[in-house]
Design an enzyme around this catalytic site. Structure first.
Site, short mmCIF file in Angstrom:
data_model
loop_
_atom_site.label_atom_id
_atom_site.label_comp_id
_atom_site.label_asym_id
_atom_site.label_seq_id
_atom_site.Cartn_x
_atom_site.Cartn_y
_atom_site.Cartn_z
N HIS A 92 0.86 -1.18 0.00
CA HIS A 92 0.00 0.00 0.00
C HIS A 92 0.90 1.24 0.00
CE1 HIS A 92 -3.76 -2.11 1.87
NE2 HIS A 92 -3.21 -2.82 0.88
N GLU A 145 1.07 3.84 1.78
CA GLU A 145 1.59 4.24 3.09
C GLU A 145 2.76 3.35 3.51
OE1 GLU A 145 -2.94 4.99 3.19
OE2 GLU A 145 -1.59 3.45 2.40
N CYS A 199 -5.88 1.97 5.87
CA CYS A 199 -6.53 0.74 6.31
C CYS A 199 -5.92 0.31 7.64
CB CYS A 199 -6.35 -0.34 5.24
SG CYS A 199 -4.65 -0.99 5.15
N CYS A 251 -2.12 -0.34 7.40
CA CYS A 251 -1.34 0.89 7.27
C CYS A 251 -1.39 1.71 8.56
CB CYS A 251 -1.84 1.71 6.09
SG CYS A 251 -1.52 0.89 4.50
#
Length: 159
Positions: free
Chosen positions: A55, A57, A85, A88
């Site tokens: 992801h 992040e 999420c 993250c």
């Protein structure tokens, strides 16, 4: 929060748009120090890396830690085009970032078809007693519009 959140969010949006053009999903993130200097900007790399944990992040945290040669990102902030999420959010907490700033919400990602866990970051941080500051809805409309841009891009596949 003494930083220009709008300017940093525009940088996250720009890196997200580059990711969309490269066939990635519509998520971008920036890590900056408290003076607003960008340490690293990243877009989602789940498809390009064949890594469901890539992801934006997490990619940004990994790169910033390598660049700064530390796992402690105290004194830095995360700016993300979408609400992080739970994975993250945990990475943000564990890397000791001071704050997270985000635009679109998890509900926006879910509406675009992404398999998101509907657990708001504020709930996770409050329940987990995290000290990470949260600033929400920065340029939310512009960030949510990234999902429409992505649908028109080269690879509008969810995961």
């Amino acid at each position: 929060m003494p930083l220009d959140a709008d300017r940093l969010m525009r940088e996250a949006i720009a890196v997200c748009q580059r990711g969309i053009l490269a066939g990635q999903s519509p998520f971008g993130a920036v890590i900056a120090n408290r003076r607003g200097e960008v340490i690293h900007a990243a877009h989602n790399g789940v498809r390009s890396e064949c890594d469901p944990t890539a992801h934006a992040e997490v990619v940004a945290i990994r790169a910033a830690c390598r660049q700064l040669e530390t796992i402690d990102l105290s004194g830095h902030v995360m700016v993300s085009t979408c609400e992080p999420c739970p994975m993250c959010a945990s990475a943000i907490h564990w890397s000791r970032l001071d704050a997270v700033v985000f635009g679109a919400r998890i509900s926006d990602a879910r509406a675009a078809g992404f398999n998101e866990l509907d657990l708001p970051i504020e709930f996770l941080f409050e329940t987990g007693k995290s000290t990470v500051e949260v600033l929400t809805d920065v340029l939310r409309d512009e960030c949510a519009a990234l999902f429409s841009q992505w649908r028109s891009g080269p690879n509008p596949a969810t995961y």
